[in-house]
Design a protein around this motif. Structure first.
Motif, PDB file in Angstrom:
ATOM      1  N   PHE A   1      18.721 -15.622  26.334  1.00 38.35           N
ATOM      2  CA  PHE A   1      18.751 -14.740  27.500  1.00 38.35           C
ATOM      3  C   PHE A   1      20.172 -14.235  27.748  1.00 38.35           C
ATOM      4  O   PHE A   1      20.390 -13.035  27.965  1.00 38.35           O
ATOM      5  CB  PHE A   1      18.225 -15.501  28.717  1.00 38.35           C
ATOM      6  CG  PHE A   1      18.165 -14.695  29.983  1.00 38.35           C
ATOM      7  CD1 PHE A   1      17.055 -13.921  30.277  1.00 38.35           C
ATOM      8  CD2 PHE A   1      19.221 -14.722  30.887  1.00 38.35           C
ATOM      9  CE1 PHE A   1      16.992 -13.177  31.452  1.00 38.35           C
ATOM     10  CE2 PHE A   1      19.172 -13.985  32.063  1.00 38.35           C
ATOM     11  CZ  PHE A   1      18.055 -13.212  32.348  1.00 38.35           C
ATOM     12  N   LEU A   2      21.130 -15.137  27.707  1.00 40.78           N
ATOM     13  CA  LEU A   2      22.525 -14.745  27.929  1.00 40.78           C
ATOM     14  C   LEU A   2      23.035 -13.855  26.800  1.00 40.78           C
ATOM     15  O   LEU A   2      23.738 -12.866  27.040  1.00 40.78           O
ATOM     16  CB  LEU A   2      23.406 -15.989  28.043  1.00 40.78           C
ATOM     17  CG  LEU A   2      23.165 -16.911  29.241  1.00 40.78           C
ATOM     18  CD1 LEU A   2      24.143 -18.082  29.205  1.00 40.78           C
ATOM     19  CD2 LEU A   2      23.303 -16.153  30.561  1.00 40.78           C
ATOM     20  N   LYS A   3      22.673 -14.179  25.574  1.00 40.98           N
ATOM     21  CA  LYS A   3      23.154 -13.432  24.414  1.00 40.98           C
ATOM     22  C   LYS A   3      22.616 -12.008  24.391  1.00 40.98           C
ATOM     23  O   LYS A   3      23.336 -11.063  24.043  1.00 40.98           O
ATOM     24  CB  LYS A   3      22.743 -14.163  23.134  1.00 40.98           C
ATOM     25  CG  LYS A   3      23.225 -13.501  21.854  1.00 40.98           C
ATOM     26  CD  LYS A   3      22.784 -14.301  20.632  1.00 40.98           C
ATOM     27  CE  LYS A   3      23.252 -13.639  19.341  1.00 40.98           C
ATOM     28  NZ  LYS A   3      22.796 -14.401  18.141  1.00 40.98           N
ATOM     29  N   ILE A   4      21.350 -11.839  24.777  1.00 35.66           N
ATOM     30  CA  ILE A   4      20.708 -10.527  24.695  1.00 35.66           C
ATOM     31  C   ILE A   4      20.958  -9.684  25.938  1.00 35.66           C
ATOM     32  O   ILE A   4      21.283  -8.500  25.845  1.00 35.66           O
ATOM     33  CB  ILE A   4      19.189 -10.691  24.468  1.00 35.66           C
ATOM     34  CG1 ILE A   4      18.934 -11.330  23.103  1.00 35.66           C
ATOM     35  CG2 ILE A   4      18.470  -9.344  24.575  1.00 35.66           C
ATOM     36  CD1 ILE A   4      17.501 -11.764  22.882  1.00 35.66           C
TER      37      ILE A   4
ATOM     38  N   SER B   1      10.914  -6.780  31.769  1.00 31.93           N
ATOM     39  CA  SER B   1      11.576  -6.902  30.470  1.00 31.93           C
ATOM     40  C   SER B   1      11.727  -8.379  30.128  1.00 31.93           C
ATOM     41  O   SER B   1      12.280  -9.154  30.911  1.00 31.93           O
ATOM     42  CB  SER B   1      12.954  -6.231  30.512  1.00 31.93           C
ATOM     43  OG  SER B   1      12.822  -4.846  30.722  1.00 31.93           O
ATOM     44  N   THR B   2      11.223  -8.747  28.955  1.00 27.94           N
ATOM     45  CA  THR B   2      11.118 -10.159  28.565  1.00 27.94           C
ATOM     46  C   THR B   2      11.623 -10.293  27.137  1.00 27.94           C
ATOM     47  O   THR B   2      10.852 -10.172  26.191  1.00 27.94           O
ATOM     48  CB  THR B   2       9.649 -10.627  28.661  1.00 27.94           C
ATOM     49  OG1 THR B   2       9.152 -10.333  29.963  1.00 27.94           O
ATOM     50  CG2 THR B   2       9.525 -12.115  28.392  1.00 27.94           C
ATOM     51  N   ASN B   3      12.909 -10.532  26.989  1.00 23.75           N
ATOM     52  CA  ASN B   3      13.507 -10.463  25.663  1.00 23.75           C
ATOM     53  C   ASN B   3      14.032 -11.795  25.148  1.00 23.75           C
ATOM     54  O   ASN B   3      14.625 -11.847  24.074  1.00 23.75           O
ATOM     55  CB  ASN B   3      14.646  -9.439  25.680  1.00 23.75           C
ATOM     56  CG  ASN B   3      14.165  -8.092  26.186  1.00 23.75           C
ATOM     57  OD1 ASN B   3      13.201  -7.552  25.666  1.00 23.75           O
ATOM     58  ND2 ASN B   3      14.807  -7.570  27.211  1.00 23.75           N
ATOM     59  N   ALA B   4      13.820 -12.852  25.914  1.00 22.37           N
ATOM     60  CA  ALA B   4      14.324 -14.160  25.502  1.00 22.37           C
ATOM     61  C   ALA B   4      13.377 -15.248  25.987  1.00 22.37           C
ATOM     62  O   ALA B   4      12.826 -15.168  27.082  1.00 22.37           O
ATOM     63  CB  ALA B   4      15.718 -14.394  26.067  1.00 22.37           C
ATOM     64  N   ALA B   5      13.221 -16.261  25.158  1.00 22.07           N
ATOM     65  CA  ALA B   5      12.342 -17.378  25.505  1.00 22.07           C
ATOM     66  C   ALA B   5      13.124 -18.601  25.953  1.00 22.07           C
ATOM     67  O   ALA B   5      12.535 -19.597  26.362  1.00 22.07           O
ATOM     68  CB  ALA B   5      11.459 -17.735  24.312  1.00 22.07           C
ATOM     69  N   ASP B   6      14.452 -18.527  25.860  1.00 18.96           N
ATOM     70  CA  ASP B   6      15.273 -19.643  26.330  1.00 18.96           C
ATOM     71  C   ASP B   6      16.568 -19.102  26.935  1.00 18.96           C
ATOM     72  O   ASP B   6      16.908 -17.925  26.791  1.00 18.96           O
ATOM     73  CB  ASP B   6      15.565 -20.644  25.207  1.00 18.96           C
ATOM     74  CG  ASP B   6      16.288 -20.024  24.015  1.00 18.96           C
ATOM     75  OD1 ASP B   6      17.037 -19.037  24.200  1.00 18.96           O
ATOM     76  OD2 ASP B   6      16.111 -20.521  22.889  1.00 18.96           O
TER      77      ASP B   6
ATOM     78  N   ILE C   1       8.533 -18.277  18.567  1.00 15.62           N
ATOM     79  CA  ILE C   1       7.144 -17.921  18.860  1.00 15.62           C
ATOM     80  C   ILE C   1       6.449 -18.938  19.766  1.00 15.62           C
ATOM     81  O   ILE C   1       5.810 -18.546  20.754  1.00 15.62           O
ATOM     82  CB  ILE C   1       6.366 -17.689  17.550  1.00 15.62           C
ATOM     83  CG1 ILE C   1       6.922 -16.440  16.843  1.00 15.62           C
ATOM     84  CG2 ILE C   1       4.872 -17.528  17.824  1.00 15.62           C
ATOM     85  CD1 ILE C   1       6.308 -16.163  15.489  1.00 15.62           C
ATOM     86  N   PRO C   2       6.553 -20.245  19.507  1.00 14.70           N
ATOM     87  CA  PRO C   2       5.903 -21.199  20.422  1.00 14.70           C
ATOM     88  C   PRO C   2       6.441 -21.117  21.851  1.00 14.70           C
ATOM     89  O   PRO C   2       5.679 -21.281  22.810  1.00 14.70           O
ATOM     90  CB  PRO C   2       6.215 -22.561  19.790  1.00 14.70           C
ATOM     91  CG  PRO C   2       6.513 -22.268  18.363  1.00 14.70           C
ATOM     92  CD  PRO C   2       7.167 -20.926  18.352  1.00 14.70           C
ATOM     93  N   LEU C   3       7.736 -20.853  21.984  1.00  9.88           N
ATOM     94  CA  LEU C   3       8.335 -20.745  23.316  1.00  9.88           C
ATOM     95  C   LEU C   3       7.811 -19.507  24.041  1.00  9.88           C
ATOM     96  O   LEU C   3       7.471 -19.565  25.231  1.00  9.88           O
ATOM     97  CB  LEU C   3       9.858 -20.684  23.203  1.00  9.88           C
ATOM     98  CG  LEU C   3      10.549 -21.886  22.560  1.00  9.88           C
ATOM     99  CD1 LEU C   3      12.051 -21.650  22.456  1.00  9.88           C
ATOM    100  CD2 LEU C   3      10.268 -23.153  23.357  1.00  9.88           C
TER     101      LEU C   3
END
Length: 342
Positions: free
Chosen positions: A209-212, A200-205, A255-257
């Motif tokens: 990550f903490l928020k989601i 599961s990959t829902n955050a790029a930073d 998107i770039p991240l």
């Protein structure tokens, strides 16, 4: 006894889902055994009537009506993801001691019995295909991904090996949140990797990550990144699964991240799917947090352009999902064991 989702059976010392919670799960059409859960998913039930198949059938060839979705860690998870539609308010413990869990064969035997009870209810509807119902009693595909985090189950390598030993098994998909990289390493070391591993990959930073994911571990970001870094070295098919949530991780500057992350981790596939406003997630998110399919497609196309190594392989409009394929680490999308099956 924990303060929420589990108790320890005094005689056998097995973790048990508390009776009150078990009753709620059963009311929601889950099967429950000790600390494990099983369910018939929406698409499995539709496939009984020939009314459609899961996108995993379209993408990879699995037999939807012969899929068994279950978890050996039904009420255990290290995250409290905002988009989770499972009953995570019952999750509590962050530990499953080996001496307090059921053996793999016992889990499967009991869950298969629970699953059979769920399937039996569909024989009374003439719209269901009896042959498909009969076939569904012997799963060919196992999705270890229901509720909780399956990599917390300490005997997961033995469980996957046991599933592979069953005569009708053709594939095993394992979904992880990446919080137990040591278990992923064990699966590799013990030759017990699933047919396909999802991260599961829902955050790029880190902030997103903490928020989601709302993780419980202080080093959750490090744990997840360690798992991410393992993917290109694992001897199995690998997938990153993104749940896009409007206002959380769908912004253009993400998107770039994401593209950089995907290029460096180099999984075989990337599934990009809209959040769906269903289940318990409706208590935390709004219907407006869902993306339209056209938005999912646009996001996916931008990822392919900026990553430079992925291309759009397929999509499922009804599930609001696009799948990307890695052109540098190309593998056949179709799982060979499903050749000439429906």
């Amino acid at each position: 006894m924990s303060c929420s989702g589990e108790i320890i059976d005094g005689e056998e010392q097995l973790i048990q889902i508390r009776p009150a919670i078990s009753a709620q799960l059963k009311k929601a059409k889950y099967g429950v055994s000790d600390h494990s859960t099983v369910e018939l998913c929406h698409w499995t039930k539709k496939s009984f009537k020939h009314e459609g198949n899961c996108y995993k059938h379209k993408f990879y060839g699995i037999s939807t009506h012969r899929c068994m979705e279950f978890s050996p860690a039904g009420m255990h998870c290290e995250n409290r993801c905002v988009y989770c539609w499972r009953p995570m308010e019952f999750y509590d413990s962050l530990e499953m001691k080996p001496e307090q869990v059921a053996e793999p064969k016992e889990i499967l035997t009991k869950l298969m019995a629970e699953r059979k009870k769920l399937i039996n209810g569909y024989y009374g509807d003439s719209r269901n295909d009896k042959q498909r119902l009969d076939e569904s009693l012997l799963p060919s595909h196992y999705a270890i991904s229901l509720s909780g985090e399956p990599t917390m189950y300490p005997k997961l390598p033995e469980l996957i090996k046991y599933l592979n030993s069953l005569q009708t098994t053709k594939s095993i998909f394992l979904v992880t949140n990446g919080q137990e990289p040591d278990m992923i390493q064990r699966l590799q070391d013990e030759d017990a990797l699933p047919t396909q591993l999802y991260l599961s990959t829902n955050a790029a930073d880190y902030k997103s990550f903490l928020k989601i994911n709302k993780p419980k571990y202080d080093d959750s970001w490090e744990r997840w990144n360690r798992t991410l870094g393992m993917l290109k070295h694992l001897n199995t098919r690998t997938v990153l699964r993104i749940t896009l949530i409007r206002g959380y991780n769908d912004q253009k500057d993400m998107i770039p991240l994401f593209a950089k992350m995907f290029r460096e981790s180099s999984p075989h596939f990337i599934e990009i799917k809209s959040y769906m406003h269903i289940g318990r997630s409706t208590n935390r998110l709004e219907h407006s947090n869902m993306l339209e399919m056209e938005e999912v497609k646009q996001f996916s196309e931008q990822i392919t352009k900026q990553s430079k190594i992925f291309s759009v392989m397929d999509e499922s409009f009804v599930s609001r999902i696009s799948i990307l394929q890695n052109n540098e680490r190309f593998i056949d999308r179709w799982i060979p064991s499903y050749a000439n099956t429906s």
